[in-house]
Design an enzyme around this catalytic site. Sequence first.
Site, PDB file in Angstrom:
ATOM      1  N   HIS A  64       0.859  -1.197   0.000  1.00 30.76           N
ATOM      2  CA  HIS A  64       0.000   0.000   0.000  1.00 30.76           C
ATOM      3  C   HIS A  64       0.891   1.242   0.000  1.00 30.76           C
ATOM      4  O   HIS A  64       2.030   1.200   0.488  1.00 30.76           O
ATOM      5  CB  HIS A  64      -0.918   0.011   1.232  1.00 30.76           C
ATOM      6  CG  HIS A  64      -1.976  -1.051   1.204  1.00 30.76           C
ATOM      7  ND1 HIS A  64      -3.036  -1.082   2.084  1.00 30.76           N
ATOM      8  CD2 HIS A  64      -2.137  -2.116   0.378  1.00 30.76           C
ATOM      9  CE1 HIS A  64      -3.809  -2.129   1.809  1.00 30.76           C
ATOM     10  NE2 HIS A  64      -3.289  -2.784   0.784  1.00 30.76           N
ATOM     11  N   GLU A  66       0.926   3.979   1.763  1.00 37.63           N
ATOM     12  CA  GLU A  66       1.384   4.462   3.076  1.00 37.63           C
ATOM     13  C   GLU A  66       2.444   3.528   3.672  1.00 37.63           C
ATOM     14  O   GLU A  66       3.416   3.987   4.276  1.00 37.63           O
ATOM     15  CB  GLU A  66       0.206   4.575   4.058  1.00 37.63           C
ATOM     16  CG  GLU A  66      -0.944   5.428   3.578  1.00 37.63           C
ATOM     17  CD  GLU A  66      -2.049   4.581   2.981  1.00 37.63           C
ATOM     18  OE1 GLU A  66      -1.759   3.734   2.098  1.00 37.63           O
ATOM     19  OE2 GLU A  66      -3.213   4.753   3.382  1.00 37.63           O
ATOM     20  N   CYS A  94      -5.691   2.125   5.848  1.00 41.62           N
ATOM     21  CA  CYS A  94      -6.343   0.909   6.344  1.00 41.62           C
ATOM     22  C   CYS A  94      -5.709   0.547   7.690  1.00 41.62           C
ATOM     23  O   CYS A  94      -4.765   1.195   8.152  1.00 41.62           O
ATOM     24  CB  CYS A  94      -6.186  -0.227   5.342  1.00 41.62           C
ATOM     25  SG  CYS A  94      -4.508  -0.912   5.250  1.00 41.62           S
ATOM     26  N   CYS A  97      -1.916  -0.053   7.379  1.00 42.87           N
ATOM     27  CA  CYS A  97      -1.134   1.167   7.183  1.00 42.87           C
ATOM     28  C   CYS A  97      -1.162   2.040   8.437  1.00 42.87           C
ATOM     29  O   CYS A  97      -0.147   2.654   8.796  1.00 42.87           O
ATOM     30  CB  CYS A  97      -1.643   1.936   5.979  1.00 42.87           C
ATOM     31  SG  CYS A  97      -1.316   1.072   4.428  1.00 42.87           S
TER      32      CYS A  97
HETATM   33 ZN   LIG Z   1      -3.308   0.254   3.637  1.00 44.78          ZN
END
Ligand SMILES: [Zn+2]
Length: 168
Positions: A64, A66, A94, A97
């Site tokens: 991801h 981040e 999320c 992250c």
């Molecule tokens: Zn994430």
Amino acid sequence: MPALAGSSPSTARDLEHLRHAIDLSGRAVARGDHPFGAVLAGPDGTLLLAAENTVVTDRDCTGHAETNLVRLACRAHTPEFLRGTTLYTSAEPCAMCAGAIYWSGIGRVVFGLPEADLLRLTGSHPDNPTMALPCREVFARGQRPVEVVGPLLAEEAAGPHAGFWTEQ
Ligand SMILES: [Zn+2]
């Protein structure tokens, strides 16, 4: 419009960095990845690092934007320095992250698209079955504060997602 509960005011600089993160989310799509981007700014507001989603191209479910950015940030800076930095992300972090941001020491998060909106966009798409856990709830369970600002520019942040999850 009144500020959201638990949300701090944003600045023109915040919007500038957030738009950069949203721009990166569009670039990630152009490269064949998912529409997410993130940037890190220093205590003085200068751009330090940028990252995009690499889930598809790296075949890495943890890629991801981040989390990729946190990996770069931890290699480049101490936790003490990171406490004064702000992470800007095109969509709300999320749980994974948010956890990575917590462990990094980064002190502030500004996000665009709220997770609830992302969930509506992705539905149960097998490549991104979005969770329903606001990042503030994750940070609230930690032992140090992480300031959260958002959602901001949610419509702009939703742009790169238009048609993405329904045309795959
Ligand atoms: Zn994430």
